[in-house]
Design an enzyme around this catalytic site. Structure first.
Site, PDB file in Angstrom:
ATOM      1  N   GLN A  78     -19.167   3.116 -19.817  1.00 45.88           N
ATOM      2  CA  GLN A  78     -19.548   3.811 -21.055  1.00 45.88           C
ATOM      3  C   GLN A  78     -20.283   5.106 -20.728  1.00 45.88           C
ATOM      4  OE1 GLN A  78     -19.077   2.155 -24.320  1.00 45.88           O
ATOM      5  NE2 GLN A  78     -19.329   4.262 -24.908  1.00 45.88           N
ATOM      6  N   PHE A  79     -19.541   6.169 -20.379  1.00 43.26           N
ATOM      7  CA  PHE A  79     -20.188   7.427 -20.019  1.00 43.26           C
ATOM      8  C   PHE A  79     -20.962   8.031 -21.181  1.00 43.26           C
ATOM      9  CE2 PHE A  79     -16.463   9.279 -21.961  1.00 43.26           C
ATOM     10  CZ  PHE A  79     -16.886  10.516 -22.422  1.00 43.26           C
ATOM     11  N   THR A  80     -20.611   7.675 -22.425  1.00 39.75           N
ATOM     12  CA  THR A  80     -21.282   8.267 -23.577  1.00 39.75           C
ATOM     13  C   THR A  80     -22.742   7.841 -23.702  1.00 39.75           C
ATOM     14  OG1 THR A  80     -20.481   6.538 -25.075  1.00 39.75           O
ATOM     15  CG2 THR A  80     -19.126   8.522 -24.866  1.00 39.75           C
TER      16      THR A  80
END
Length: 147
Positions: A78-80
């Site tokens: 989950q890079f966000t």
């Protein structure tokens, strides 16, 4: 690393209409990696998550860990989680690690959990994913490797 931990009764992840991972009971982890993260960060958080006492005992007190209850993990990259929304209206993702580095740290993190005897299911790194879960509690925590 930054991880959102959600206690779950049931969860799954689907990519392009195909279920790539599912668990019956345990934790859903949304895992973000930043530039400075190392295998030591992954190891620290894997140990913390495996032994975090967030499952209830017979008196409804959070006294049991994932290991104690034999729970499973659904781990989602989950890079966000490193989206900076302080300026403007569009998140800035400059704090997120590049995919090559992030995927290596993410895979190391999952491997460390598996070495602890935990069943770990995953999505597909970098893919668009549909995550479905039934929260248990709900219990949701945010863990970070750097203080």
């Amino acid at each position: 690393m930054r991880i959102v931990v959600q206690r779950s009764k049931k969860a799954s992840v689907t990519v392009d209409g195909e279920v790539t991972g599912q668990i019956s009971s345990g934790l859903v982890l949304l895992v973000g990696v930043t530039h400075q993260d190392t295998v030591e960060d992954a190891s620290y958080l894997a140990d913390k998550i495996a032994n975090l006492r967030i499952f209830e005992d017979e008196n409804e007190k959070m006294n049991f860990s994932l290991v104690d209850v034999g729970g499973q993990i659904l781990s989602i990259s989950q890079f966000t989680l490193y989206g900076d929304c302080r300026k403007g209206r569009r998140p800035n993702f400059m704090d997120a690690a590049r995919p090559e580095q992030a995927s290596q740290i993410y895979e190391n993190f999952n491997s460390i959990l598996r070495e602890k005897g935990i069943q770990v299911e995953t999505g597909v790194f970098g893919a668009m994913m549909d995550v479905a879960l039934i929260n248990d509690g709900p219990v949701t925590l945010i863990l970070e490797s750097k203080s």
